[in-house]
Design an enzyme around this catalytic site. Structure first.
Site, PDB file in Angstrom:
ATOM      1  N   LEU A 125       0.855  -1.178   0.000  1.00  0.00           N
ATOM      2  CA  LEU A 125       0.000   0.000   0.000  1.00  0.00           C
ATOM      3  C   LEU A 125       0.893   1.230   0.000  1.00  0.00           C
ATOM      4  O   LEU A 125       1.962   1.220   0.614  1.00  0.00           O
ATOM      5  CB  LEU A 125      -0.904   0.035   1.242  1.00  0.00           C
ATOM      6  N   ASP A 126       0.448   2.291  -0.659  1.00  0.00           N
ATOM      7  CA  ASP A 126       1.181   3.552  -0.596  1.00  0.00           C
ATOM      8  C   ASP A 126       1.346   3.997   0.850  1.00  0.00           C
ATOM      9  O   ASP A 126       0.497   3.696   1.705  1.00  0.00           O
ATOM     10  CB  ASP A 126       0.423   4.656  -1.353  1.00  0.00           C
ATOM     11  N   ARG A 127       2.399   4.739   1.116  1.00  0.00           N
ATOM     12  CA  ARG A 127       2.643   5.243   2.474  1.00  0.00           C
ATOM     13  C   ARG A 127       1.461   6.031   3.003  1.00  0.00           C
ATOM     14  O   ARG A 127       1.118   5.940   4.187  1.00  0.00           O
ATOM     15  CB  ARG A 127       3.903   6.120   2.479  1.00  0.00           C
ATOM     16  N   LEU A 128       0.799   6.792   2.145  1.00  0.00           N
ATOM     17  CA  LEU A 128      -0.288   7.657   2.601  1.00  0.00           C
ATOM     18  C   LEU A 128      -1.635   6.953   2.665  1.00  0.00           C
ATOM     19  O   LEU A 128      -2.615   7.519   3.147  1.00  0.00           O
ATOM     20  CB  LEU A 128      -0.392   8.881   1.685  1.00  0.00           C
ATOM     21  N   THR A 129      -1.718   5.726   2.175  1.00  0.00           N
ATOM     22  CA  THR A 129      -2.966   4.966   2.179  1.00  0.00           C
ATOM     23  C   THR A 129      -3.026   4.067   3.409  1.00  0.00           C
ATOM     24  O   THR A 129      -2.053   3.383   3.736  1.00  0.00           O
ATOM     25  CB  THR A 129      -3.077   4.097   0.914  1.00  0.00           C
TER      26      THR A 129
END
Length: 275
Positions: A113-117
């Site tokens: 998962l993306d860091r911000l997700t």
């Protein structure tokens, strides 16, 4: 590597600090497998060290475990925590935190998962089964559902299957849509009039959901990359991206059981956009 016992070679070349990192489980091979005091590798093999970053900003959020058995660990990743070490994020990643807290040196992510997700993130516990789970994601055999918050535009027809060609170039922060055969598909549905969306990706391109929402003129709230790049300090955790990996579902390749895991996190109904 010259080949042979890794602990002995790293100690001879870099001294006691390198030996301590091996014994602490902070050295991995090219597949992400933790090197221990008995690991022997052939000449030319690569190993990777978790660097000490004194300026790495701690992410002040827990990473709850939703499920755990002998084969897998399912975590409910918070916003701002990278899946695995990359760039300036090393110790403050889901992989390193869970390896240490659960004492599972062979833990490895089956996907990212993306860091911000935030949301559901699957790990495998043993190297011999890692490939089976990673293959599920690579083949698109995992059903994934995301929730997002964004503005509502009556002029945008929904539900809508967004199909584009997404390309991410090295050195560029944003992925872009380009002419050509579609390689990314997302079903976008509006769940409520306050701007709660369900996003069902049928492919897994970099930043796909964020790119597709922005392409509709409905960028996800608090997105610092789409449609415009906004500089956000590492220590600013005040405005999380309003994107949540809410559910994954698949047939377990090892046990044959049908699996479904759902995040316990929610996206607040209030708008959280950046100025």
């Amino acid at each position: 590597m010259y080949g042979g016992p890794v602990l002995a070679e790293l100690t001879a070349r870099f001294g006691a600090p390198a030996r301590a990192k091996v014994l602490a489980g902070e050295v991995v091979d090219a597949d992400g497998t933790v090197i221990d005091d008995a690991t022997v590798l052939p000449g030319g093999a690569h190993v990777y060290l978790y660097r000490d970053l004194p300026d790495e900003v701690p992410v002040p959020f827990d990473i709850p475990v939703l499920y755990r058995d002998d084969n897998i660990v399912v975590a409910d990743k918070p916003h701002f925590l990278s899946t695995m070490p990359r760039g300036r994020h090393v110790a403050q990643t889901a992989l390193v935190r869970l390896r240490r807290s659960l004492d599972l040196p062979e833990l490895s992510p089956a996907h990212r998962l993306d860091r911000l997700t935030a949301g559901v993130l699957l790990f495998t516990t043993r190297r011999e089964i890692r490939g089976a789970y990673q293959t599920l994601f690579a083949r698109g055999e995992v059903s994934k559902v995301y929730l997002a918050r964004a503005a509502v535009d009556p002029a945008v027809t929904l539900p809508q299957l967004v199909r584009t060609r997404i390309v991410k170039y090295r050195g560029q922060l944003q992925a872009v849509c380009e002419p050509g055969p579609a390689n990314a598909e997302t079903l976008v549905e509006l769940l409520s009039p306050d701007g709660l969306y369900r996003l069902t990706p049928r492919t897994g391109r970099t930043h796909q959901l964020r790119v597709h929402m922005a392409s509709l003129g409905l960028p996800i709230f608090a997105d610092p990359l789409y449609p415009n790049v906004i500089a956000v300090p590492d220590g600013d955790f005040t405005t999380p991206l309003q994107l949540l990996a809410q559910r994954i579902e698949f047939d377990d390749p090892v046990t044959g059981a049908h699996r479904e895991f759902v995040s316990r996190r929610e996206l607040p109904a209030t708008r959280q956009d950046r100025p």
